[in-house]
Enzyme design. Sequence first.
Site, PDB file in Angstrom:
ATOM      1  N   ASP A  12     -40.350  69.389  39.458  1.00  0.00           N
ATOM      2  CA  ASP A  12     -41.665  68.775  39.628  1.00  0.00           C
ATOM      3  C   ASP A  12     -41.860  68.496  41.121  1.00  0.00           C
ATOM      4  O   ASP A  12     -41.058  68.935  41.979  1.00  0.00           O
ATOM      5  CB  ASP A  12     -41.842  67.544  38.715  1.00  0.00           C
ATOM      6  N   CYS A  69     -35.918  67.106  38.796  1.00  0.00           N
ATOM      7  CA  CYS A  69     -37.020  66.148  38.899  1.00  0.00           C
ATOM      8  C   CYS A  69     -36.435  64.895  39.536  1.00  0.00           C
ATOM      9  O   CYS A  69     -35.354  64.956  40.138  1.00  0.00           O
ATOM     10  CB  CYS A  69     -37.704  65.908  37.549  1.00  0.00           C
ATOM     11  N   THR A  71     -35.102  62.089  38.291  1.00  0.00           N
ATOM     12  CA  THR A  71     -33.809  61.744  37.685  1.00  0.00           C
ATOM     13  C   THR A  71     -33.063  62.952  37.140  1.00  0.00           C
ATOM     14  O   THR A  71     -31.880  62.850  36.804  1.00  0.00           O
ATOM     15  CB  THR A  71     -34.026  60.788  36.503  1.00  0.00           C
ATOM     16  N   HIS A 102     -17.160  74.024  28.279  1.00  0.00           N
ATOM     17  CA  HIS A 102     -17.097  73.571  26.883  1.00  0.00           C
ATOM     18  C   HIS A 102     -18.419  73.713  26.127  1.00  0.00           C
ATOM     19  O   HIS A 102     -18.401  73.905  24.921  1.00  0.00           O
ATOM     20  CB  HIS A 102     -16.656  72.105  26.827  1.00  0.00           C
ATOM     21  N   HIS A 137     -14.537  75.799  21.267  1.00  0.00           N
ATOM     22  CA  HIS A 137     -15.813  75.352  21.826  1.00  0.00           C
ATOM     23  C   HIS A 137     -16.972  76.229  21.324  1.00  0.00           C
ATOM     24  O   HIS A 137     -18.102  75.754  21.204  1.00  0.00           O
ATOM     25  CB  HIS A 137     -15.756  75.360  23.347  1.00  0.00           C
TER      26      HIS A 137
HETATM   27  C1  RB5 Z   1     -41.895  61.526  38.637  1.00  0.00           C
HETATM   28  O1  RB5 Z   1     -42.271  60.367  39.304  1.00  0.00           O
HETATM   29  C2  RB5 Z   1     -40.666  61.257  37.775  1.00  0.00           C
HETATM   30  O2  RB5 Z   1     -41.020  60.539  36.649  1.00  0.00           O
HETATM   31  C3  RB5 Z   1     -39.980  62.541  37.414  1.00  0.00           C
HETATM   32  O3  RB5 Z   1     -39.626  63.241  38.572  1.00  0.00           O
HETATM   33  C4  RB5 Z   1     -38.699  62.449  36.629  1.00  0.00           C
HETATM   34  O4  RB5 Z   1     -37.807  61.528  37.193  1.00  0.00           O
HETATM   35  C5  RB5 Z   1     -38.817  62.299  35.187  1.00  0.00           C
HETATM   36  O5  RB5 Z   1     -37.832  62.354  34.429  1.00  0.00           O
END
Ligand code: RB5
Length: 149
Positions: A12, A69, A71, A102, A137
């Site tokens: 993203d 993204c 996280t 695995h 596995h």
């Molecule tokens: C965008 O702000 C954020 O929500 C996205 O990059 C991500 O972390 C979502 O899982």
Amino acid sequence: MTANKRIVLSSDHAAIELRQTIANHIAALGWEAVDIGPTTPESTHYPKHGAAAAQRVASGDCQLGIILCGTGQGIMMAANKVKGIRCGVCTDTFSARMIRQHNDANMLSIGVRVVGEGVALDIVDAFLNAQFEGDRHALRVDMITEMED
Ligand code: RB5
């Protein structure tokens, strides 16, 4: 898995720069980086980018996928909705190696707000250098695949 040395990359808006760094890194390692964007920094929605990358892997167009993204979590969740995709979020090299060995992961997800560039590139290396071990596995991975039907 189609062994065509092509890796699809997507993210993203949060992770464009790190995605492009990873694309250059894997290209230098001899992989074909298929970077499907986005390239502009406007806010966008990670599910569509995760799904688009996952379709490239599920169709066999690309052997593996790397998605990012903030996280790594949201885009991973979207990718895993595509049949045939096994994608894990990694914040360490041990996990990156093990999801190949695995779990026969075919996609890797990284959170740009969680790890720095150096760790991210090490995670990518660990993921790409590992091989699925099969054997017991494979039975477990088959159990995951059966849940898709
Ligand atoms: C965008 O702000 C954020 O929500 C996205 O990059 C991500 O972390 C979502 O899982």
